[in-house]
Design an enzyme around this catalytic site. Structure first.
Site, PDB file in Angstrom:
ATOM      1  N   SER A 108      98.818  29.389 -89.729  1.00 13.60           N
ATOM      2  CA  SER A 108      97.486  29.177 -90.293  1.00 13.60           C
ATOM      3  C   SER A 108      97.055  27.755 -89.937  1.00 13.60           C
ATOM      4  O   SER A 108      97.844  26.819 -90.080  1.00 13.60           O
ATOM      5  CB  SER A 108      97.536  29.328 -91.822  1.00 13.60           C
ATOM      6  OG  SER A 108      96.351  28.813 -92.409  1.00 13.60           O
TER       7      SER A 108
ATOM      8  N   ASP B   8     108.930  46.729 -96.851  1.00 10.46           N
ATOM      9  CA  ASP B   8     109.193  45.293 -96.752  1.00 10.46           C
ATOM     10  C   ASP B   8     109.013  44.786 -95.319  1.00 10.46           C
ATOM     11  O   ASP B   8     109.904  44.933 -94.489  1.00 10.46           O
ATOM     12  CB  ASP B   8     110.633  45.046 -97.239  1.00 10.46           C
ATOM     13  CG  ASP B   8     111.007  43.588 -97.184  1.00 10.46           C
ATOM     14  OD1 ASP B   8     112.214  43.280 -97.334  1.00 10.46           O
ATOM     15  OD2 ASP B   8     110.117  42.738 -96.980  1.00 10.46           O
TER      16      ASP B   8
HETATM   17  O1  LIG Z   1     113.826  38.570 -97.760  1.00  9.37           O
HETATM   18  C1  LIG Z   1     112.650  38.308 -97.587  1.00  9.37           C
HETATM   19  C2  LIG Z   1     112.226  36.924 -97.090  1.00  9.37           C
HETATM   20  C3  LIG Z   1     112.666  36.802 -95.659  1.00  9.37           C
HETATM   21 CL1  LIG Z   1     112.594  35.130 -95.181  1.00  9.37          CL
HETATM   22  N1  LIG Z   1     111.626  39.205 -97.767  1.00  9.37           N
HETATM   23  N2  LIG Z   1     111.913  40.472 -98.178  1.00  9.37           N
HETATM   24  C4  LIG Z   1     112.478  40.693 -99.413  1.00  9.37           C
HETATM   25  N3  LIG Z   1     112.954  41.878 -99.772  1.00  9.37           N
HETATM   26  C5  LIG Z   1     113.507  41.847-101.091  1.00  9.37           C
HETATM   27  C6  LIG Z   1     113.294  40.411-101.510  1.00  9.37           C
HETATM   28  N4  LIG Z   1     112.634  39.787-100.363  1.00  9.37           N
END
Ligand SMILES: O=C(CCCl)NNC1=[NH+]CCN1
Length: 330
Positions: free
Chosen positions: A199, A35
């Site tokens: 972007s 992640d």
């Molecule tokens: O939490 C986020 C967004 C950060 Cl702003 N991404 N990572 C993730 N891991 C599990 C669900 N989402």
């Protein structure tokens, strides 16, 4: 100096990409979600209540001769989608592919939210964001990548996620066979702990690029492409029958005909999300209407270039140059 590679498998509808790691001595094999939108390495563990575990593999620190409890340390994390987990911390050996970090902070879960309990295939998360947003208290810990990057040939990793097929994460090198043409590079602002970039514009289908800059994060842990409301509205206005469906919590449209491509700029280049990738998944068994892979980023404060965007490209996360590289897949 080293390099490494590990395969990552697309779950149904590419909802997430799961990658094998091993922890401890003898090695305990778990499969986790890499992640880039977070910076904690946490896993299901023997410290959890049995009711919160439904099929996942668990880390048992008592079964590892190299585990060492980080006394007094705890962690608690809540993700952009509202899911959450918490627990305590061990130092232990973590191996990904041929790469090993001997004293990696392994965050053992004591509690996880239902989203994680109900996701039987996912045994935890491995954060590849910047260590500044690691949630361990009182002393935040380093990510696996931060711990190993100085031993790599280059302080970077690449994500080559695919649509419904295994992809790969490489560490320390850019595989020239993985992309064609030139990689488009764009500077990263890591001040919020994310791989954040801007972007310069976007286009719907074959229309001309609109000079509307979009600031967001490259996030392998988010499934969809979450963009500003105005951009999302402009996109779905081009699709006959598209509408915001409050039951589904997003834009839904007839699965056929294939919707227009979505193009976004990256520095001097462009990235095209093919229309058939925007039809994320059928909302009903009749397969008539599809839930959109492009939805609004309302409430987050920035856009999220999740898997729908990332799986179109070969993406380089370069911590040395503090830049993101987007290349056309081979
Ligand atoms: O939490 C986020 C967004 C950060 Cl702003 N991404 N990572 C993730 N891991 C599990 C669900 N989402």
């Amino acid at each position: 100096r080293q390099t490494g590679t590990v395969e990552t498998d697309a779950e149904k509808h590419d909802v997430e990409y799961l990658t094998p790691i091993s922890i401890g001595t003898p090695p305990q094999n778990l499969i986790v979600d890499f992640d880039t939108g977070s910076s904690d390495l946490w896993v299901f563990s023997t410290e959890m209540a049995a009711k919160d575990i439904k099929g996942q593999a668990v880390y048992d620190p008592n079964n590892s001769s190299t585990s060492e409890k980080l006394q007094g340390s705890t962690w608690q994390i809540t993700y952009g989608d509202g899911s959450s987990s918490s627990g305590d911390v061990y130092l232990d050996t973590v191996t990904i592919g041929n790469l090993t970090v001997p004293n990696q902070a392994v965050e053992a879960a004591t509690k996880v939210s239902d989203e994680f309990t109900d996701d039987a295939n996912n045994d935890g998360l491995l954060g590849l964001g910047f260590s500044s947003i690691n949630t361990v208290q009182p002393t935040p810990q380093n990510t696996f990548f931060d711990n190993i990057k100085n031993n790599l040939d280059a302080p970077l990793f690449t994500a080559d996620l695919k649509h419904g097929a295994p992809g790969s994460y490489n560490f320390g090198y850019i595989d020239p066979a993985a992309y064609v043409g030139n990689i488009s590079w764009t500077p990263v602002d890591s001040s919020q702990g994310f791989w954040s970039f801007t972007s310069p514009g976007y286009a719907v289908g074959t229309e001309a690029m609109r000079n509307h800059s979009i600031s967001g994060i490259a996030d392998t842990g988010t499934t969809l492409l979450l963009l500003p409301k105005s951009v999302v509205k402009a996109y779905y206005e081009e699709i006959q029958g598209a509408q915001y469906d409050s039951n589904q919590g997003g834009y839904v449209f007839p699965c056929s005909p294939t919707p227009p491509d979505f193009v976004f700029g990256v520095s001097d280049g462009i990235v095209t999300v093919p229309g058939d990738m925007v039809s994320y998944a059928p909302v009903d068994s009749a397969n008539q209407d599809c839930f959109g892979g492009i939805q609004s980023d309302t409430g987050i404060g920035f856009s999220i270039f999740g898997d729908v965007a990332l799986k179109t490209s070969f993406v380089v996360f370069d911590a040395g140059g503090l830049q993101l590289g987007w290349g056309a897949k081979n």
